[in-house]
Design a protein around this motif. Structure first.
Motif, short mmCIF file in Angstrom:
data_model
loop_
_atom_site.label_atom_id
_atom_site.label_comp_id
_atom_site.label_asym_id
_atom_site.label_seq_id
_atom_site.Cartn_x
_atom_site.Cartn_y
_atom_site.Cartn_z
N THR A 193 0.81 -1.23 0.00
CA THR A 193 0.00 0.00 0.00
C THR A 193 0.84 1.27 0.00
N ASP A 236 5.30 13.68 -1.11
CA ASP A 236 4.18 14.50 -1.57
C ASP A 236 3.65 13.93 -2.89
N SER A 237 2.96 12.82 -2.77
CA SER A 237 2.53 12.05 -3.93
C SER A 237 1.24 11.30 -3.58
N VAL A 238 0.79 10.47 -4.49
CA VAL A 238 -0.29 9.52 -4.21
C VAL A 238 0.33 8.14 -4.32
N ILE A 239 0.68 7.59 -3.19
CA ILE A 239 1.41 6.32 -3.04
C ILE A 239 2.62 6.21 -3.97
N ASP A 262 2.97 10.85 -9.14
CA ASP A 262 2.74 12.29 -9.22
C ASP A 262 1.29 12.60 -8.91
N LYS A 263 1.07 13.52 -7.97
CA LYS A 263 -0.29 13.76 -7.48
C LYS A 263 -1.21 14.32 -8.54
N GLU A 264 -0.68 15.11 -9.50
CA GLU A 264 -1.53 15.68 -10.53
C GLU A 264 -2.04 14.58 -11.48
N ALA A 274 -2.42 11.46 -10.72
CA ALA A 274 -3.38 10.66 -9.96
C ALA A 274 -4.71 11.36 -9.84
N LEU A 275 -4.69 12.66 -9.60
CA LEU A 275 -5.93 13.41 -9.48
C LEU A 275 -6.72 13.40 -10.79
N PHE A 312 -8.71 10.25 -10.95
CA PHE A 312 -9.86 10.24 -10.04
C PHE A 312 -10.95 11.22 -10.48
N PHE A 317 0.25 6.55 -14.39
CA PHE A 317 0.89 7.23 -13.28
C PHE A 317 2.36 7.46 -13.58
#
Length: 264
Positions: free
Chosen positions: A180, A207-210, A213-215, A217-218, A221, A229
């Motif tokens: 996870t 500073d990520s989603v697991i 890159d958070k952008e 991943a967003l 969603f 990813f």
């Protein structure tokens, strides 16, 4: 008098270039400080968050890994199907069906002890594999004369991980959860003497989603559309656990988290 304890360091899922660079920087420091007898690293996300290659496996070993474990992303890099057979001390989940390349457990000599390292994968919210509980029983039955038994259980559901820990309590020295990338705070020694933690975490971007890159991943969603990813950058977390085990009994004495941060 020799040390009555054996120490095993486990480093969580190494994610992408940032994870590899952080491992190379921090693992030698952690090993110098704690002096583990054996170091196991999960490397299944080392290739930009998507699998592993023979070259990157060598890079992780050069950083200080004695044994490499993997998980459900082990085949993401298709070349690894042919490479895995030539990789020393590298495991893929044991409970893949017969005929899958590679091995799922091994016995390694370390500090005068025989250490059984096994890698299994859960089935809840994961690709369907053979039963990991019975697979673990099979491994243990085939290796009755080892001194230390360590298991990387790569699974999604906390319930399955906890059940697996109880299943091996008193029969394994340590069961640690991976997959996870989010560290849990439930590390402890179970009543039978098995060190346990639901998830160790990762060596990957904080500073990520697991790790991704958070952008990107967003976007997945928010739109519901497929989007690959990409590995994030920035501050990297180094999550690991150190398990102290009695040489006499093979039971765990303690399990402690060792967490660091590194700026790539």
């Amino acid at each position: 008098m020799s040390d009555p304890h054996f120490q095993l360091l486990f480093v969580a899922d190494v994610y992408g270039r940032a994870g590899r660079e952080t491992l190379a920087e921090l693992l030698p420091q952690v090993k110098a400080e704690f002096k583990p007898d054996l170091t196991v690293v999960n490397g299944e996300n080392a290739a930009a968050g998507h699998g592993l290659t023979g070259k990157l496996a060598q890079e992780l070993r050069q950083a200080g890994a004695d044994v490499l474990t993997t998980g459900n992303h082990v085949w993401d890099q298709k070349t690894f199907l042919a490479e895995i057979e030539d990789e020393p001390n590298l495991l893929r989940p044991y409970n893949y069906p017969p005929g899958a390349p590679g091995i799922g457990c091994l016995v390694i000599e370390a500090a005068g002890l025989k250490v059984l390292v096994m890698n299994l994968q859960g089935r809840i919210f994961m690709p369907p594999l053979d039963d990991p509980f019975r697979a673990a029983d099979e491994i243990l039955a085939a290796h009755p004369d080892v001194d230390v038994i360590f298991c990387d259980f790569h699974a999604e559901a906390t319930s399955e991980k906890q059940a697996f820990g109880w299943h091996l309590d008193g029969r394994a020295s340590a069961v640690v959860g991976t997959h996870t990338h989010v560290p849990t705070a439930d590390h402890r020694v179970l009543p039978g003497g098995t060190a346990y933690v639901t998830d160790v975490g990762m060596v990957g971007p904080r500073d990520s989603v697991i790790g991704a890159d958070k952008e990107s991943a967003l976007r997945r969603f928010l739109t519901g559309l497929p989007h690959r990813f990409e590995a994030a950058d920035g501050v990297v977390t180094f999550n690991s656990v150190l398990v102290t085990i009695s040489r006499l009994t093979g039971r765990a004495v303690s399990i402690q988290r060792i967490d660091r941060e590194h700026l790539c």
